[in-house]
Scaffold this motif. Structure first.
Motif, mmCIF file in Angstrom:
data_model
loop_
_atom_site.group_PDB
_atom_site.id
_atom_site.type_symbol
_atom_site.label_atom_id
_atom_site.label_comp_id
_atom_site.label_asym_id
_atom_site.label_seq_id
_atom_site.Cartn_x
_atom_site.Cartn_y
_atom_site.Cartn_z
ATOM 1 N N SER A 61 28.707 46.594 51.100
ATOM 2 C CA SER A 61 30.352 45.650 51.679
ATOM 3 C C SER A 61 30.572 44.913 50.156
ATOM 4 O O SER A 61 29.711 44.132 49.833
ATOM 5 N N GLN A 62 31.581 45.064 50.773
ATOM 6 C CA GLN A 62 31.924 43.498 49.498
ATOM 7 C C GLN A 62 33.529 42.829 50.550
ATOM 8 O O GLN A 62 33.771 44.145 50.948
ATOM 9 N N THR A 63 33.283 41.952 50.592
ATOM 10 C CA THR A 63 34.580 41.570 50.977
ATOM 11 C C THR A 63 35.123 40.405 50.303
ATOM 12 O O THR A 63 34.615 39.660 49.672
ATOM 13 N N LEU A 64 36.127 40.141 50.331
ATOM 14 C CA LEU A 64 37.086 39.003 49.572
ATOM 15 C C LEU A 64 36.725 37.695 50.392
ATOM 16 O O LEU A 64 36.578 37.530 51.673
ATOM 17 N N THR A 65 36.618 36.300 49.443
ATOM 18 C CA THR A 65 36.709 35.659 50.221
ATOM 19 C C THR A 65 38.143 34.403 49.778
ATOM 20 O O THR A 65 38.489 35.466 49.888
ATOM 21 N N THR A 66 37.987 33.496 50.951
ATOM 22 C CA THR A 66 39.521 32.859 51.122
ATOM 23 C C THR A 66 40.033 32.300 50.010
ATOM 24 O O THR A 66 40.885 33.673 49.668
ATOM 25 N N GLU A 67 39.400 32.189 48.939
ATOM 26 C CA GLU A 67 39.790 31.626 47.762
ATOM 27 C C GLU A 67 40.158 33.521 47.257
ATOM 28 O O GLU A 67 41.346 33.279 46.093
ATOM 29 N N GLY A 68 39.576 34.582 47.333
ATOM 30 C CA GLY A 68 39.656 35.558 46.642
ATOM 31 C C GLY A 68 40.950 36.175 46.908
ATOM 32 O O GLY A 68 41.847 36.983 46.604
ATOM 33 N N GLN A 69 41.159 36.105 48.409
ATOM 34 C CA GLN A 69 42.489 36.861 49.348
ATOM 35 C C GLN A 69 43.014 36.089 48.189
ATOM 36 O O GLN A 69 44.660 36.638 47.994
ATOM 37 N N CYS A 70 43.652 34.476 48.142
ATOM 38 C CA CYS A 70 44.987 34.057 47.114
ATOM 39 C C CYS A 70 45.140 34.385 46.195
ATOM 40 O O CYS A 70 46.381 35.212 45.540
ATOM 41 N N TYR A 71 43.686 35.231 45.521
ATOM 42 C CA TYR A 71 43.864 35.353 44.233
ATOM 43 C C TYR A 71 43.879 36.263 43.608
ATOM 44 O O TYR A 71 45.597 37.276 42.781
ATOM 45 N N TYR A 72 43.791 37.833 45.022
ATOM 46 C CA TYR A 72 44.326 38.721 44.866
ATOM 47 C C TYR A 72 45.884 38.688 44.936
ATOM 48 O O TYR A 72 46.985 39.716 44.360
ATOM 49 N N GLU A 73 46.163 38.611 45.876
ATOM 50 C CA GLU A 73 48.173 38.790 45.774
ATOM 51 C C GLU A 73 48.488 38.030 45.358
ATOM 52 O O GLU A 73 49.697 38.522 44.426
ATOM 53 N N ARG A 74 48.436 36.934 44.548
ATOM 54 C CA ARG A 74 48.956 36.384 42.997
ATOM 55 C C ARG A 74 48.526 37.075 41.926
ATOM 56 O O ARG A 74 49.433 37.586 40.888
ATOM 57 N N CYS A 75 47.431 37.765 41.829
ATOM 58 C CA CYS A 75 47.635 38.925 40.441
ATOM 59 C C CYS A 75 48.019 40.152 40.915
ATOM 60 O O CYS A 75 48.725 40.497 39.843
ATOM 61 N N VAL A 76 48.393 40.815 42.270
ATOM 62 C CA VAL A 76 49.199 41.449 42.543
ATOM 63 C C VAL A 76 50.303 41.449 42.220
ATOM 64 O O VAL A 76 50.929 42.464 40.956
ATOM 65 N N ARG A 77 51.217 40.328 42.246
ATOM 66 C CA ARG A 77 52.129 39.753 42.299
ATOM 67 C C ARG A 77 52.369 39.477 41.006
ATOM 68 O O ARG A 77 53.762 40.085 39.920
ATOM 69 N N ALA A 78 51.761 38.956 39.972
ATOM 70 C CA ALA A 78 51.461 39.035 38.371
ATOM 71 C C ALA A 78 51.839 40.268 37.537
ATOM 72 O O ALA A 78 52.661 40.766 36.647
ATOM 73 N N LEU A 79 50.915 41.262 38.035
ATOM 74 C CA LEU A 79 50.583 42.712 37.477
ATOM 75 C C LEU A 79 52.157 43.546 37.572
ATOM 76 O O LEU A 79 52.638 44.333 36.758
ATOM 77 N N ALA A 80 52.440 43.579 38.631
ATOM 78 C CA ALA A 80 53.570 43.895 38.939
ATOM 79 C C ALA A 80 54.606 43.455 38.306
ATOM 80 O O ALA A 80 55.581 44.787 37.770
#
Length: 301
Positions: free
Chosen positions: A56-75
């Motif tokens: 399995s794989q899970t997001l770290t706290t930093e990973g969750q924050c970075y993911y949310e910002r990446c999604v917005r940036a790519l959009a």
């Protein structure tokens, strides 16, 4: 200067796919290449984005924050590119479309094939399936759906028409078993039903007075494909409820005839559905417009 977008799209795809293997498949890369891209990204950022194990794989706290910002940036980037795309004279690029099997074969495919001839730079990738397709998860640009739409904040839709369902049978079957003159007569006949996951769709008929009445009919055969149901009816296995556009095609050859003309089993709405974006790409827009222009005539509405 480092490319700040290097690995970002790969990281987002890994998170949304849930595994490196599936992300690699979607990105047409090797699993090793995906893993190295994530490692390079983590090294550049100086933080761990994902907790990884063999299963399995899970997001770290930093990973969750970075993911949310990446999604917005790519959009935002997608919207920017779409705004340029809208101004293009000729739509182009790959258009992934998911359609129901029978309706897609008879009604949607001819429209999109003509569209491909009209726009040589447009690449049509058409998938025929009656299962529910998650457009965003599976990277689909456009889908055609029949029936009630699920509530969604991520999808947009446009009504394409109304599909009426009628009862039909082969002339040979009617010659042997008689032609029903009323809904009550159907109790003496055999029906070929549509089913999904073992659940048979009921025959609820709407008569001239617009009131819905339950239909009593013995069901010996059920299938989850309307083309197979039509073939079984043509072979004389019983009465079938089928889309009016499909009955019309077989009626022209004399293979099927509608019965109880003043009754319709039910009606179903048809929609074009696509991921909600601020600026719709030209390739998707022209496909939706073409379907809206031609589908109503094809289905007789």
């Amino acid at each position: 200067m480092n490319d700040k977008l290097d690995g970002v799209a790969t990281f987002v795809q890994v998170v949304e796919a849930g595994s490196f293997a599936l992300a690699a498949e979607r990105l047409n890369l090797t699993r090793s290449a995906v893993g190295k891209a994530i490692t390079r990204l983590e090294t550049r950022l100086g933080v761990r984005l994902l907790h990884r194990s063999t299963r399995s794989q899970t997001l770290t706290t930093e990973g969750q924050c970075y993911y949310e910002r990446c999604v917005r940036a790519l959009a935002e980037l997608d919207d920017a590119e779409a705004s340029f795309d809208i101004s293009r004279v000729e739509p182009g690029g790959r258009l992934r479309v998911s359609v129901p099997e029978a309706f897609g074969h008879w009604c949607v495919a001819p429209v999109l094939l003509d569209l491909a001839q009209q726009y040589p730079q447009l690449q049509i990738d058409l998938s025929f399936t009656d299962r529910y397709t998650d457009l965003i998860e599976e990277g689909v640009d456009l889908a055609v759906r029949i029936g009630e739409l699920r509530d969604s904040t991520t999808l947009a839709a446009r009504h394409l028409g109304t599909q009426h369902i009628v009862i039909a049978a082969a002339p040979a079957y009617l010659a042997q078993h008689g032609t029903p003159a009323s809904l009550a007569d159907l109790a003496d006949h055999t029906g070929i039903a549509y089913s999904r996951a073992g659940v048979i769709a009921p025959w609820d008929a709407r008569g001239p007075n617009a009131q819905t009445q339950p239909v009593r009919i013995r069901t010996q055969i059920s299938m989850d494909d309307v083309q197979a149901i039509a073939s079984a009816a043509i072979d004389g296995h019983g009465l079938a409820w089928l889309p009016c556009w499909l009955v019309a095609r077989h009626q022209a050859s004399g293979a099927l005839v509608p019965v109880l003309d003043s009754y319709r089993v039910r009606s179903q709405e048809i929609y074009a559905v696509w991921p909600q974006v601020r600026n719709l790409r030209a390739k998707t827009r022209v496909a939706i417009d073409a379907l809206k222009a031609r589908i109503p005539e094809m289905i007789g509405t």
